[in-house]
Design a protein around this motif. Sequence first.
Motif, PDB file in Angstrom:
ATOM      1  N   ASN A 189       0.829  -1.202   0.000  1.00  0.00           N
ATOM      2  CA  ASN A 189       0.000   0.000   0.000  1.00  0.00           C
ATOM      3  C   ASN A 189       0.869   1.260   0.000  1.00  0.00           C
ATOM      4  O   ASN A 189       0.834   2.052   0.948  1.00  0.00           O
ATOM      5  N   PRO A 190       1.666   1.458  -1.080  1.00  0.00           N
ATOM      6  CA  PRO A 190       2.496   2.660  -1.121  1.00  0.00           C
ATOM      7  C   PRO A 190       1.639   3.923  -1.184  1.00  0.00           C
ATOM      8  O   PRO A 190       0.556   3.923  -1.777  1.00  0.00           O
ATOM      9  N   ILE A 192       9.227   7.426  -4.139  1.00  0.00           N
ATOM     10  CA  ILE A 192       9.849   6.324  -3.407  1.00  0.00           C
ATOM     11  C   ILE A 192      10.540   6.869  -2.157  1.00  0.00           C
ATOM     12  O   ILE A 192      10.379   6.336  -1.055  1.00  0.00           O
ATOM     13  N   TYR A 193      11.290   7.949  -2.325  1.00  0.00           N
ATOM     14  CA  TYR A 193      12.007   8.576  -1.211  1.00  0.00           C
ATOM     15  C   TYR A 193      11.038   8.992  -0.105  1.00  0.00           C
ATOM     16  O   TYR A 193      11.259   8.704   1.082  1.00  0.00           O
ATOM     17  N   ASP A 194       9.952   9.669  -0.491  1.00  0.00           N
ATOM     18  CA  ASP A 194       9.005  10.167   0.506  1.00  0.00           C
ATOM     19  C   ASP A 194       8.264   9.030   1.204  1.00  0.00           C
ATOM     20  O   ASP A 194       7.887   9.154   2.372  1.00  0.00           O
ATOM     21  N   GLU A 221      10.769   9.380  -8.284  1.00  0.00           N
ATOM     22  CA  GLU A 221       9.640   8.971  -9.108  1.00  0.00           C
ATOM     23  C   GLU A 221       8.544   8.392  -8.212  1.00  0.00           C
ATOM     24  O   GLU A 221       8.796   7.982  -7.079  1.00  0.00           O
ATOM     25  N   SER A 222       7.335   8.335  -8.726  1.00  0.00           N
ATOM     26  CA  SER A 222       6.213   7.817  -7.946  1.00  0.00           C
ATOM     27  C   SER A 222       6.425   6.352  -7.572  1.00  0.00           C
ATOM     28  O   SER A 222       6.836   5.540  -8.410  1.00  0.00           O
ATOM     29  N   SER A 264       6.872  -2.367  -9.577  1.00  0.00           N
ATOM     30  CA  SER A 264       6.144  -3.631  -9.711  1.00  0.00           C
ATOM     31  C   SER A 264       5.598  -4.055  -8.351  1.00  0.00           C
ATOM     32  O   SER A 264       5.981  -3.498  -7.310  1.00  0.00           O
ATOM     33  N   GLY A 265       4.730  -5.072  -8.359  1.00  0.00           N
ATOM     34  CA  GLY A 265       4.146  -5.530  -7.099  1.00  0.00           C
ATOM     35  C   GLY A 265       5.197  -5.994  -6.106  1.00  0.00           C
ATOM     36  O   GLY A 265       5.137  -5.668  -4.915  1.00  0.00           O
ATOM     37  N   GLY A 266       6.160  -6.762  -6.581  1.00  0.00           N
ATOM     38  CA  GLY A 266       7.213  -7.235  -5.694  1.00  0.00           C
ATOM     39  C   GLY A 266       8.072  -6.108  -5.172  1.00  0.00           C
ATOM     40  O   GLY A 266       8.478  -6.105  -4.007  1.00  0.00           O
ATOM     41  N   GLN A 267       8.368  -5.130  -6.024  1.00  0.00           N
ATOM     42  CA  GLN A 267       9.140  -3.971  -5.583  1.00  0.00           C
ATOM     43  C   GLN A 267       8.354  -3.151  -4.570  1.00  0.00           C
ATOM     44  O   GLN A 267       8.922  -2.649  -3.589  1.00  0.00           O
TER      45      GLN A 267
END
Length: 268
Positions: free
Chosen positions: A112-113, A118-120, A160-161, A166-169
Motif C-alpha cells: 500500500n504505497p 519512493i524517497y518520501d 519517481e512515484s 512492480s508488485g514485488g518492488q
Amino acid sequence: MFKLFEREALSVEEFSKEQTSVDVRHLCVSLNAKKVLNDISIRIPKNKITALIGQSGCGKTTLLNSFNRMNEFISTHEISGEVWIDNRNIYDKRERVSRLRSQIGMVFQRPNPFPMSIYDNVSFGLRIQGEKRRRFLDDSVEKALRNAALWDEVRDRLFESALTLSGGQQQRLMIARALALEPKVLLLDEPTSALDPLTTLYIEELMVALKQQCTLIIVTHNMQQAARVSDYAAFIHKGELIEYSDSDSLFTMPNKQQTEDYITGRYG
C-alpha cells in the motif's frame, strides 16, 4: 513432512533459553462481541522468525494485530491479558501507542504505497516523528532500501512515484518503509500471497536476512513457506493455541494429532 532449510532442531532446554522478544500472557480478544482469541500465552524469541499458522478465521491476524494494538481500530473490542515487549506491558494505560507503533513495524498482505515518491514513502515515518535533517533522512532512506534489497533497483529513480514500481518492488518498499524506523519487531501479514513464485522466494530470502536486525512474526497460509523460513511456529485453531515449538519439530514430528491433521492437509 516438509523440506526445511538446514538448521539444527532445538532441544526443550535450548528452546526455553532463547531470549524473549514478545511475551504474551493469557491474552483474550473479542471483536464485535465475538471471542476471537482465548487465553493465548506464548513467548516469541528475539531475532528469530515465528510463523502463525491455522485456518482462515482462526485468529492469526488478530494475534498479530495485538502486538501493535491494531485491534483497537475496531470500535467494539475487548482485550484482557498482557503483551510484554521490551520489558513493558504494551496494554498498560501509560503506554504511548504512537511510540509503540514506531517500534513494531507492520507489512500487510497487499502493498500500500502512498501516492508520492519512493524517497518520501520511505522517509514518511521519520518525518511524522519530526525529523527534518536532510542528511539524516538521505542516509536512513538508503539504509532502509539496502536492507530491503531494493536500493540497486531504485537508486536512480528515488523521486519517481512509488506507484510505478512492480508488485514485488512495492512490497519490498513497504518493508523498507517499516525498517526506516528501525523497529524491534516486524509483523508480516501474508506478505507474499499476492506475489508470483519467484518474487515470493526473493521476499522469503529477505526475511531470513532481516532476522539479524529484528524479530519477525509472519502470518501465512502457506505451510511450505512457514516450514522454509520460520525458526518457530504456532498452530492456532478457533482462537486457541494448539501447539507451539521450533519449526523443525512442529512440521516433522508434531506433538498433537490436530496439528498433524492440519499440516498434512486433512482439513483446513
